[in-house]
Write a protein that holds these residues in place. Structure first.
Motif, PDB file in Angstrom:
ATOM      1  N   GLY A  26       1.314   9.861  14.657  1.00 62.15           N
ATOM      2  CA  GLY A  26       0.464   9.425  15.853  1.00 62.15           C
ATOM      3  C   GLY A  26      -0.440   8.390  15.604  1.00 62.15           C
ATOM      4  O   GLY A  26      -0.415   7.967  14.353  1.00 62.15           O
ATOM      5  N   PRO A  27      -1.130   7.729  16.621  1.00 63.23           N
ATOM      6  CA  PRO A  27      -1.891   6.423  16.107  1.00 63.23           C
ATOM      7  C   PRO A  27      -3.165   6.853  15.113  1.00 63.23           C
ATOM      8  O   PRO A  27      -3.848   7.899  15.398  1.00 63.23           O
ATOM      9  CB  PRO A  27      -2.414   6.178  17.202  1.00 63.23           C
ATOM     10  N   VAL A  28      -3.218   6.311  13.832  1.00 64.69           N
ATOM     11  CA  VAL A  28      -4.385   6.562  12.859  1.00 64.69           C
ATOM     12  C   VAL A  28      -4.759   5.126  12.244  1.00 64.69           C
ATOM     13  O   VAL A  28      -4.062   4.026  12.359  1.00 64.69           O
ATOM     14  CB  VAL A  28      -3.680   7.397  11.823  1.00 64.69           C
ATOM     15  N   SER A  29      -6.092   5.114  12.208  1.00 67.32           N
ATOM     16  CA  SER A  29      -6.646   4.124  11.372  1.00 67.32           C
ATOM     17  C   SER A  29      -6.218   4.217   9.824  1.00 67.32           C
ATOM     18  O   SER A  29      -5.820   5.361   9.437  1.00 67.32           O
ATOM     19  CB  SER A  29      -8.381   4.102  11.664  1.00 67.32           C
ATOM     20  N   SER A  30      -6.478   3.084   9.147  1.00 68.87           N
ATOM     21  CA  SER A  30      -6.155   3.222   7.907  1.00 68.87           C
ATOM     22  C   SER A  30      -7.200   4.082   7.105  1.00 68.87           C
ATOM     23  O   SER A  30      -8.251   4.295   7.566  1.00 68.87           O
ATOM     24  CB  SER A  30      -6.187   2.066   7.004  1.00 68.87           C
ATOM     25  N   LEU A  31      -7.041   4.947   6.069  1.00 71.54           N
ATOM     26  CA  LEU A  31      -7.769   5.696   5.548  1.00 71.54           C
ATOM     27  C   LEU A  31      -8.997   5.157   4.802  1.00 71.54           C
ATOM     28  O   LEU A  31     -10.293   5.575   5.013  1.00 71.54           O
ATOM     29  CB  LEU A  31      -7.445   6.501   4.229  1.00 71.54           C
ATOM     30  N   SER A  32      -9.002   3.834   4.472  1.00 77.57           N
ATOM     31  CA  SER A  32     -10.047   3.066   4.007  1.00 77.57           C
ATOM     32  C   SER A  32     -10.702   2.438   5.227  1.00 77.57           C
ATOM     33  O   SER A  32     -11.932   1.783   4.979  1.00 77.57           O
ATOM     34  CB  SER A  32      -9.497   1.969   3.001  1.00 77.57           C
ATOM     35  N   ALA A  33     -10.430   2.377   6.399  1.00 79.70           N
ATOM     36  CA  ALA A  33     -10.843   2.009   7.691  1.00 79.70           C
ATOM     37  C   ALA A  33     -10.733   0.364   7.525  1.00 79.70           C
ATOM     38  O   ALA A  33     -11.553  -0.335   8.160  1.00 79.70           O
ATOM     39  CB  ALA A  33     -12.327   2.255   7.934  1.00 79.70           C
ATOM     40  N   ALA A  34      -9.876  -0.116   6.426  1.00 85.40           N
ATOM     41  CA  ALA A  34      -9.764  -1.687   6.381  1.00 85.40           C
ATOM     42  C   ALA A  34      -9.063  -2.131   7.398  1.00 85.40           C
ATOM     43  O   ALA A  34      -8.070  -1.589   8.042  1.00 85.40           O
ATOM     44  CB  ALA A  34      -9.220  -2.058   4.910  1.00 85.40           C
ATOM     45  N   THR A  35      -9.075  -3.523   7.854  1.00 83.90           N
ATOM     46  CA  THR A  35      -8.201  -4.090   8.849  1.00 83.90           C
ATOM     47  C   THR A  35      -7.696  -5.618   8.298  1.00 83.90           C
ATOM     48  O   THR A  35      -8.431  -6.275   7.356  1.00 83.90           O
ATOM     49  CB  THR A  35      -8.930  -4.178  10.238  1.00 83.90           C
ATOM     50  N   ARG A  36      -6.642  -5.993   8.836  1.00 92.09           N
ATOM     51  CA  ARG A  36      -6.245  -7.475   8.497  1.00 92.09           C
ATOM     52  C   ARG A  36      -6.246  -8.089   9.998  1.00 92.09           C
ATOM     53  O   ARG A  36      -5.644  -7.582  10.869  1.00 92.09           O
ATOM     54  CB  ARG A  36      -4.890  -7.346   7.909  1.00 92.09           C
TER      55      ARG A  36
END
Length: 496
Positions: A26-36
């Motif tokens: 399912g849809p998940v954010s990265s565990l670090s909450a980092a984005t690009r």
């Protein structure tokens, strides 16, 4: 679809809302909450902030993929059940073809006329082809004695990591996903950093098509982080990769450092198009030469970036190629009238421009090249044609991945073959001749995975695609692609 105007596509583009999450059960954010940040190379506009995964996310994705494989809902499903699911994914792509075409055009700077007519519908067609192939691939019965029965069957290998490039984000992903899923594997897709959006949307469509959780996972992130983690993971069974030769070599190292996983590489190319002096229709040949290098702004692994031409037709052909190169309409990829859009990023533009400077210093005569002035981003590059290039020059042996053509004039067919085969790559080649006997003889001598005779970059799902040498090994497309994702198992029964 292709009758839409520039204004139509601009309006549709404003309605696109990119998916930004990874997909792990399912849809998940990265565990670090980092984005690009992903940027439109045509305009410089920010498209989205996409989840930036790391090693912990890879561990979670691999665990989900392994659970799904061991559960058997997909890996042991009948060919008919898997075929039906692949057809459902294809239908989802077809129902969302405009959105997927726009995502690749916006994200990678690809011409909308290509993504809407080739990339997106072609991806659906490939899924359907593999779906239809599943009940046509048989096992074997070995020729044993009467007291024995030896059956050879194909079994899925387990967890497949597919690492794909940015030049054909959706279609090249499907090249890998379709046969891997068809064979019953769980697949983890790592899209390129510069073009993750269509892969993330595809994950949603696959889920809507009803595949079990964990069977298809998408983990966006940096190659040196996510790609490396997949390559070194002890619970990944197969890596299938398309990209540079240097990165392919790293995946071989990762396999040796971990679990000796299978690694299948479609790596670099520096393909030649050989034109013999018996060709009569030089306009047709010039069209083919220009198409072979300037399609997708030269960002094609099998682009024929070296023209090897016999002296008797060289001057006339080169002038025709030059006229076509200079006449290409460079502009917004959402404009159907555009002949060539931007390269994928400012970083790639810098690399291409540096190699153009190298080529200009190595050539006797230089036509074109450099940035197109007065464009919204410094990513629009003029085609460059280099004359009088030594086959040993750097520009003649380095994959530019941009609109650069080097011209090599030769006297004999033997010399043409020697020059064409003079790089460490052997992915593709082109050949133009009006002689059938020459076509057979020269094509046989050209070292390449595909030789396109009197056509350009011949390609179809029914034929294998891949190369030799530093272009890698293994084949995408065709039934041969199933070889990468299955293992042969012998069951020997003694009776009587």
């Amino acid at each position: 679809m292709t009758t839409r105007t520039h204004e139509d596509w601009l309006a549709l583009a404003k309605k696109v809302v990119p998916t930004t999450t990874a997909w792990i059960d399912g849809p998940v954010s990265s565990l670090s909450a980092a984005t690009r940040t992903t940027v439109n190379p045509a305009t410089g506009a920010v498209l989205a902030e996409v989840a930036e995964c790391d090693e912990r996310d890879v561990d979670a994705a691999v665990a989900a993929a392994r659970r799904a494989f061991e559960a058997g809902n997909w890996s042991t499903a009948s060919p008919r059940e898997r075929a039906a699911a692949l057809h459902r994914i294809a239908r989802k792509i077809e129902e969302n073809v405009d959105e997927l075409a726009l995502l690749d055009s916006l994200d990678a700077g690809k011409r909308i006329v290509d993504t809407i007519s080739i990339d997106a519908p072609g991806s659906a067609a490939i899924l359907r082809w593999y779906a239809e192939s599943l009940d046509k691939v048989y096992g074997e019965v070995a020729p044993t004695g009467p007291a024995d029965l030896a059956v050879v069957s194909r079994e899925p290998l387990g967890v497949v990591a597919a690492i794909v490039p940015w030049n054909y984000p959706l279609e090249l992903a499907v090249w890998k996903i379709a046969p891997a899923l068809a064979a019953g594997n769980s697949v983890i897709l790592k899209p390129a950093e510069d073009s993750p959006l269509s892969a993330l949307r595809l994950a949603e469509l696959v889920a809507e098509a009803g595949l079990p959780d964990g069977v298809f996972t998408v983990v966006p992130g940096a190659g040196p982080v996510v790609g490396r983690a997949l390559g070194r993971h002890h619970d990944v069974d197969v890596v299938t990769f398309t990209g540079s030769t240097s990165t392919g070599q790293l995946f071989q190292q990762y396999a040796g450092q971990s679990n000796l996983k299978q690694v299948w590489l479609e790596a670099g190319g520096k393909s030649a198009v050989v034109v013999l002096d018996d060709v009569a229709d030089l306009d047709l040949v010039a069209d083919g030469v220009a198409t072979g290098i300037f399609t997708n702004t030269g960002q094609v692994c099998s682009a024929t970036s070296r023209l090897v031409v016999q002296r008797g037709v060289a001057d006339e052909l080169v002038q025709r190629v030059l006229s076509r190169a200079l006449a290409i309409n460079i502009g917004d990829p959402l404009d159907p009238a555009t002949g060539m859009g931007p390269v994928v990023s400012r970083r790639q533009a810098t690399r291409v421009l540096e190699l153009m400077e190298t080529g200009a210093a190595e050539a006797r005569e230089v036509h074109g090249g450099g940035l197109v002035p007065d464009m919204p981003e410094p990513t629009y590059i003029r085609p460059q044609v280099l004359l009088g290039v030594d086959p040993a020059a750097r520009i003649a042996r380095t994959e530019v991945f941009g609109p650069v053509l080097s011209v090599h004039v030769v006297d004999t067919v033997d010399e043409a073959v020697t020059v064409a085969n003079s790089t460490p790559y052997a992915l593709a080649a082109g050949l133009w001749t009006d002689s059938l006997s020459r076509a057979h003889g020269v094509a046989r001598r050209l070292r390449a995975g595909t030789v396109s005779v009197n056509c350009v970059d011949a390609l179809d799902v029914t034929t294998p695609f891949g190369g030799f040498g530093q272009s890698g090994y293994g084949r995408d497309l065709s039934l041969h692609a199933l070889d990468k994702f299955t293992g042969l198992k012998t069951t020997w029964i003694r009776h009587g």
